[in-house]
Design an enzyme around this catalytic site. Structure first.
Site, PDB file in Angstrom:
ATOM      1  N   LYS A   3       6.258   1.648  -1.762  1.00 19.78           N
ATOM      2  CA  LYS A   3       7.368   0.906  -2.380  1.00 19.78           C
ATOM      3  C   LYS A   3       8.006   1.763  -3.480  1.00 19.78           C
ATOM      4  O   LYS A   3       7.534   2.858  -3.771  1.00 19.78           O
ATOM      5  CB  LYS A   3       6.864  -0.427  -2.927  1.00 19.78           C
ATOM      6  CG  LYS A   3       5.862  -1.146  -2.028  1.00 19.78           C
ATOM      7  CD  LYS A   3       6.378  -1.513  -0.638  1.00 19.78           C
ATOM      8  CE  LYS A   3       5.303  -2.254   0.130  1.00 19.78           C
ATOM      9  NZ  LYS A   3       5.632  -2.614   1.489  1.00 19.78           N
TER      10      LYS A   3
HETATM   11  C1  LIG Z   1       4.288  -3.684   1.892  1.00 16.77           C
HETATM   12  C2  LIG Z   1       4.570  -5.076   2.268  1.00 16.77           C
HETATM   13  C3  LIG Z   1       3.645  -6.101   2.073  1.00 16.77           C
HETATM   14  C4  LIG Z   1       2.234  -5.839   1.616  1.00 16.77           C
HETATM   15  O1  LIG Z   1       2.153  -5.279   0.329  1.00 16.77           O
HETATM   16  P1  LIG Z   1       0.712  -4.838  -0.216  1.00 16.77           P
HETATM   17  O2  LIG Z   1       0.950  -4.677  -1.685  1.00 16.77           O
HETATM   18  O3  LIG Z   1       0.391  -3.544   0.454  1.00 16.77           O
HETATM   19  O4  LIG Z   1      -0.256  -5.901   0.095  1.00 16.77           O
HETATM   20  C5  LIG Z   1       4.017  -7.398   2.359  1.00 16.77           C
HETATM   21  N1  LIG Z   1       5.227  -7.682   2.840  1.00 16.77           N
HETATM   22  C6  LIG Z   1       6.155  -6.722   3.062  1.00 16.77           C
HETATM   23  C7  LIG Z   1       7.492  -7.106   3.575  1.00 16.77           C
HETATM   24  C8  LIG Z   1       5.842  -5.385   2.811  1.00 16.77           C
HETATM   25  O5  LIG Z   1       6.750  -4.436   3.068  1.00 16.77           O
END
Ligand SMILES: *Cc1c(COP(=O)(O)O)cnc(C)c1O
Length: 385
Positions: free
Chosen positions: A186
């Site tokens: 992210k």
């Molecule tokens: C990355 C992501 C998640 C999960 O995030 P984590 O912090 O790795 O648990 C959930 N939903 C979406 C849309 C994502 O892109």
């Protein structure tokens, strides 16, 4: 790939000396579990995304679960989610013993709409999880109003959307409950980590309790008290805590957010300009009502492109470029083989025909020329050109 051409990764977290120092300070303070840095990160993150309150958690996945628990989602309930998302969106519904019901998305944003949700809604629908996919905001005005009208709770999966805006405000503003991710894929990261933002204070209070075993007083508060504090466990909670080491890194990352998003938007604009003369390669764009942080820069390949998505991925890989397949579709995975959703034509088109191009702070204009050059060469082989 020639020896001088470096391999271009799809994503790279922007981590520097400041993050390393902040983590070291947290370690040397002697308080490494959830403590004052987490509390400060919660305040500052909520303010940055326009939300009332932040509840730091161990990941967006645990944050989504916590959000559904806060809403009282349980066995027998249905929760409408896009299949076109990272699988955690649907999994969080199953953690509650509820059933995810897949809604299709629109081609331009990759997001659910009032119409696609309404098409699969039933009397058992307790909540909707709408995703700001890849950072592209969904139409918050339309969906929040529709959910209110249906009497259904709306959880916003904002995993990718820190720094994205809708109707001139950060996407966290006006969300009843949203979950965010700080995974290194992210825009800002704490290694692993997440946040739930809520508009109501009582949800923040209960969310903080639920992430810490259902305790009525946090371990940090007990530690700070001169008198012995006897805690009580008010309900069945979880250990979804973030550490102070992570929060220390997150506080530094938060200071970089605006700059990182501005840089991503510049690079995305340059990609869009370069791709304008590549027939059949349609890049993601801002929707009319908002601005994406371009957490994922995806390109939809149409028939006009002249090569398949997987061929494009392997040609890019051979040229030293780590692209990725587009966003996954949960209903096509073995874990959801029993789900039998209605037809999801747009989801299937997007997931099968899109790819994600590298986009990060170290990406140069030369890198972009090289990447788009590979796609242009592939496209020019199409019959008729
Ligand atoms: C990355 C992501 C998640 C999960 O995030 P984590 O912090 O790795 O648990 C959930 N939903 C979406 C849309 C994502 O892109």
């Amino acid at each position: 790939m020639t020896a001088v051409e470096r391999r271009i990764p799809v994503m790279q977290p922007m981590l520097g000396e400041e993050e390393a120092r902040a983590a070291a300070e947290a370690v040397l303070s002697g308080w490494v579990a959830q403590g004052p840095r987490v509390a400060e990160f919660e305040r500052r993150f909520a303010a940055a995304v326009g939300a009332g309150h932040g509840v730091a958690v161990s990941s967006c996945t645990t944050g989504l679960h916590l959000a559904l628990v806060l809403l009282g989602v349980g066995p027998g309930d249905e929760v409408v989610v896009p299949s076109f998302s990272f699988i955690a969106t649907a999994n969080a519904v199953r953690y509650c013993g509820a059933t995810p019901i897949f809604a299709d998305v629109e081609l331009t944003t990759g997001n659910v709409t009032v119409e696609t949700v309404d098409a699969v809604r039933t009397p058992r629908t307790r909540a909707v999880i709408a995703v700001h996919q890849g950072g592209v905001p969904f139409d918050v005005r339309a969906l929040r109003a529709a959910a209110d009208g249906w009497g259904v709770a709306l959880v916003e999966d904002a995993a990718c959307a820190a720094g994205s805006t809708a109707y001139g405000a950060p996407v966290g503003a006006g969300a009843a409950v949203a979950a965010w991710s700080f995974h290194p894929r992210k825009v800002i990261t704490t290694g692993e980590g997440g946040m739930v933002t809520v508009d109501r204070e009582e949800w923040a209070v209960r969310g903080r309790r639920l992430r810490e075993h259902g305790m009525n007083v946090s371990a940090a508060d007990r530690h700070a008290s001169a008198q012995p504090v006897l805690e009580a466990y008010l309900e069945t909670g979880f250990n979804y805590r973030m550490t102070d080491i992570q929060a220390a890194v997150g506080l530094v990352q938060l200071g970089r957010l605006a700059g990182l998003v501005a840089q991503r938007r510049d690079l995305a604009a340059r990609y869009q300009a370069l791709l304008a003369d590549v027939p059949g390669a349609v890049p993601v764009r801002d929707p009319a009502y908002g601005r994406t942080n371009f957490q994922s820069f995806w390109v939809l390949l149409t028939d006009e492109f002249g090569a398949g998505r997987d061929e494009a991925l392997s040609t890019l890989a051979a040229a030293g470029v780590s692209a990725r397949r587009g966003i996954m579709a949960a209903h096509l995975e073995p874990a959801y083989a029993e789900a039998h959703p209605p037809a999801l034509p747009v989801t299937e088109r997007l997931t099968r025909n899109s790819l994600i191009l590298p986009l990060h702070h170290n990406l140069t204009g030369d890198d972009q020329d090289r990447i788009v050059g590979v796609l242009r060469a592939l496209s020019s082989r199409a019959p008729g050109r």
